[in-house]
Design an enzyme around this catalytic site. Structure first.
Site, PDB file in Angstrom:
ATOM      1  N   ASP A   1       1.065  -0.936   0.063  1.00  0.00           N
ATOM      2  CA  ASP A   1       0.142   0.134  -0.094  1.00  0.00           C
ATOM      3  C   ASP A   1       0.805   1.198   0.111  1.00  0.00           C
ATOM      4  O   ASP A   1       2.015   0.977   0.151  1.00  0.00           O
ATOM      5  CB  ASP A   1      -0.844  -0.047   1.354  1.00  0.00           C
ATOM      6  CG  ASP A   1      -0.017  -0.043   2.519  1.00  0.00           C
ATOM      7  OD1 ASP A   1       0.245  -1.097   2.889  1.00  0.00           O
ATOM      8  OD2 ASP A   1       0.535   1.100   3.108  1.00  0.00           O
TER       9      ASP A   1
ATOM     10  N   ASP B   1       1.949   4.539   1.989  1.00  0.00           N
ATOM     11  CA  ASP B   1       1.532   5.176   3.346  1.00  0.00           C
ATOM     12  C   ASP B   1       0.599   6.399   3.313  1.00  0.00           C
ATOM     13  O   ASP B   1       0.636   7.016   2.336  1.00  0.00           O
ATOM     14  CB  ASP B   1       2.977   5.513   3.830  1.00  0.00           C
ATOM     15  CG  ASP B   1       3.082   5.331   5.407  1.00  0.00           C
ATOM     16  OD1 ASP B   1       2.646   4.304   5.994  1.00  0.00           O
ATOM     17  OD2 ASP B   1       3.841   6.302   6.140  1.00  0.00           O
TER      18      ASP B   1
END
Ligand SMILES: [Zn+2]
Length: 268
Positions: free
Chosen positions: A208, A210
C-alpha cells in the site's frame, strides 16, 4: 546438535510448504523462546531454517516479537545468511502495491525495543553503516527482476514502532527525506543479525501507499493481510529462488563484523 541449516528465513506464514523433508524443532535460547517452532528442511541443495516472525497464529505484534531469540536460534543451528521477507508501505508514488524493494539503508524510528545482545559486561560497538548484506541483496534483486517483479534495487526502509500506522505528517516527513518504504519489523532484526555476524537481507513487498503519499484514509491491517495473502505464492517462489542463489561461501564482510571486538560470551 545434529540438525543444521545454512540459511535462515524469517517471514510470514505460507513458507512451510516450500521446505522438503521439513522437521520442526522447539529451541530454547538465553533470550527465551523464538516466535514459534523452527521448521528445518531443504530448498534444492540448501538447508533452510524458517521462523514465522509473528508466530503461526500471528500472536506477536511488531514490538513484542522475540527478535533476539529468533536470530540466536538461527545462528545456533548453523545459519549464517538470513533472508527477511516482509510487508511494507511505500513512501513514493511510483512504487505501488506489488513493487518489490530490496533496501540498502535503514532509519530506526522504534523506541523501547531491546536492540543489542551486548548489554552487560562492557560495550560492543558494531559497524552498522551499511546494514544489509551486499551478496544477499544482489541475489534477491536478480531473482526479483527475473521473476517479473517491479524491482527496486536500494532505498531506505524506515522502521516505526507501531503497532499504529504513521500519521499523514509523519509519512510526509519520511517521504520528504527521500526515504522509500515504511515497516515495523526491520529493526532491531537487522542489527541483531549484524551483532551475530550474520548476513541479513530485507525483501520488502509493498502492500500500500503510506498515509501521506496519497489522499485518502490510509491503510488498514486487513487490507495489508489481504494483499499479502494474494501475493504469498509469488513471494514464496522469490524467496525460494533467492535462497538457491545465495553464495555457498561468504565473500562479503558480514562475517567479520565482530573481528577485533572483545565479546562477553561465545557465539553459538
Ligand atoms: Zn553478507
Amino acid at each position: 546438535m545434529v540438525t543444521r541449516a545454512d540459511i535462515g528465513v524469517i517471514g510470514g506464514s505460507g513458507f512451510y510448504s516450500l521446505l522438503d523433508d521439513a522437521e520442526e524443532l522447539q529451541l530454547a535460547t538465553p533470550y527465551g523462546l523464538p516466535s514459534d517452532v523452527v521448521t528445518i528442511g531443504r530448498i534444492g541443495s540448501r538447508s533452510v531454517a524458517f521462523i514465522p516472525r509473528h508466530g503461526r497464529d500471528h500472536r506477536f505484534p511488531p514490538h513484542r516479537i522475540p527478535y533476539r531469540a529468533n536470530l540466536w536460534a538461527l545462528r545456533s543451528l548453523g545459519v549464517r545468511q538470513v533472508l527477511a521477507p516482509s510487508a511494507v508501505g511505500s513512501l513514493k508514488a511510483e512504487y505501488g502495491p506489488g513493487a518489490l524493494v530490496v533496501p540498502d539503508q535503514l532509519v530506526d524510528r522504534t523506541s523501547g525495543r531491546v536492540q543489542t545482545y551486548y548489554d552487560t559486561d562492557g560495550a560492543v560497538h558494531v559497524s552498522f553503516a551499511d546494514p544489509y548484506c551486499p551478496s544477499g541483496r544482489a541475489a534477491a534483486v536478480k531473482r526479483a527482476q527475473e521473476g517479473g517483479w517491479q524491482t527496486v534495487d536500494g532505498g531506505t526502509l524506515v522502521v516505526i514502532e507501531g503497532p499504529r500506522f504513521s500519521t499523514r505528517a509523519e509519512s510526509q516527513w519520511y517521504a520528504a527525506n527521500g526515504w522509500s518504504i515504511v515497516g515495523m519489523t526491520g529493526f532491531p532484526e537487522a542489527i541483531l543479525a549484524r551483532e551475530l555476524a550474520l548476513c541479513y537481507t530485507s525483501i520488502s513487498l509493498v502492500t500500500d501507499h503510506d498515509a501521506g503519499v496519497e489522499a485518502g484514509q490510509g491503510v488498514t491491517h486487513d487490507e495489508v493481510l489481504e494483499f499479502f495473502a494474494r501475493n504469498v505464492t509469488r513471494m514464496r517462489t522469490l524467496v525460494s529462488e533467492t535462497v538457491q542463489s545465495l553464495p555457498e561461501e561468504r565473500t562479503c564482510s558480514c562475517g567479520s563484523a565482530l573481528d577485533g571486538l572483545k565479546l562477553p560470551f561465545e557465539l553459538p
